[in-house]
Design a protein around this motif. Sequence first.
Motif, PDB file in Angstrom:
ATOM      1  N   GLU A  22     -31.175 -27.059   6.487  1.00 57.39           N
ATOM      2  CA  GLU A  22     -32.189 -27.362   7.492  1.00 57.39           C
ATOM      3  C   GLU A  22     -33.622 -27.337   6.960  1.00 57.39           C
ATOM      4  O   GLU A  22     -34.461 -28.114   7.411  1.00 57.39           O
TER       5      GLU A  22
ATOM      6  N   ALA B 185     -40.317 -24.994  13.782  1.00 55.56           N
ATOM      7  CA  ALA B 185     -39.598 -25.445  14.977  1.00 55.56           C
ATOM      8  C   ALA B 185     -38.664 -26.600  14.650  1.00 55.56           C
ATOM      9  O   ALA B 185     -37.523 -26.647  15.133  1.00 55.56           O
ATOM     10  N   VAL B 186     -39.127 -27.545  13.830  1.00 57.40           N
ATOM     11  CA  VAL B 186     -38.281 -28.663  13.418  1.00 57.40           C
ATOM     12  C   VAL B 186     -37.083 -28.135  12.638  1.00 57.40           C
ATOM     13  O   VAL B 186     -35.942 -28.551  12.861  1.00 57.40           O
TER      14      VAL B 186
ATOM     15  N   GLN C 260     -34.546 -26.637  14.980  1.00 56.74           N
ATOM     16  CA  GLN C 260     -33.782 -27.660  15.700  1.00 56.74           C
ATOM     17  C   GLN C 260     -32.687 -28.243  14.808  1.00 56.74           C
ATOM     18  O   GLN C 260     -31.563 -28.478  15.255  1.00 56.74           O
ATOM     19  N   TRP C 261     -33.008 -28.482  13.537  1.00 56.58           N
ATOM     20  CA  TRP C 261     -31.996 -29.003  12.623  1.00 56.58           C
ATOM     21  C   TRP C 261     -30.912 -27.964  12.369  1.00 56.58           C
ATOM     22  O   TRP C 261     -29.721 -28.302  12.282  1.00 56.58           O
TER      23      TRP C 261
ATOM     24  N   ALA D 165     -29.818 -25.746  14.440  1.00 55.88           N
ATOM     25  CA  ALA D 165     -28.947 -25.778  15.621  1.00 55.88           C
ATOM     26  C   ALA D 165     -28.051 -27.008  15.605  1.00 55.88           C
ATOM     27  O   ALA D 165     -26.864 -26.919  15.930  1.00 55.88           O
ATOM     28  N   ALA D 166     -28.604 -28.152  15.225  1.00 58.48           N
ATOM     29  CA  ALA D 166     -27.802 -29.385  15.184  1.00 58.48           C
ATOM     30  C   ALA D 166     -26.672 -29.287  14.169  1.00 58.48           C
ATOM     31  O   ALA D 166     -25.582 -29.812  14.389  1.00 58.48           O
TER      32      ALA D 166
END
Length: 188
Positions: free
Chosen positions: A20, A51-52, A55-56, A58-59
């Motif tokens: 990530e 934050a980016v 998010q990655w 989590a994805a």
Amino acid sequence: MPLFTDNADVSVRPAVPGDEEAIARIQIAAWRASHGEVLGEGALDLLDQAAVQAQWAAAVVTPPGAGFRVLVACDGPTVVGVVSVAPVPAPEDRPFDAPGGAILALEVEPAQQRVGHGSRLLAAAVDTLREDGADQVHTWVLDGDDARAQFLSSAGLGPDDVVRELISGRMPDGSTRTVTEHRWSASI
């Protein structure tokens, strides 16, 4: 005499925890290189790398559902690109149509562009969507991203007359800045 080849150690694989940080760095760098003028540097300055990255993460670890996948391109052991895909169910008015798929993100580190990583990522994304039963793929292209449009066109995708406008940020005077994206699609 040693045998040398021109083939580099390049590959595409599913993203794993730990990728990530590289994915977030690549996405932000690619957006700055490709979209800075259209989105405005101010909008890109607001991106929070942490934050980016979250998010990655989590994805990769807990995708929102079946068929959501993140793949990375590697040059040797180094992650140099990313693609994420999602399923698109058949329309309610045509429930017997085969489902499609969406390419949500396709980014390659700017210094690694135009050497085949994007093509490998796109091919892997399409293969993944086909394995899940999709018969079509679509993605979005921001107005002014001529390089992406040319790349997708060379791969057989084309604009399909669906357009959307997005707010890219607020201006100092309080007004909003909007950008336009066109959907590109192809049968797979």
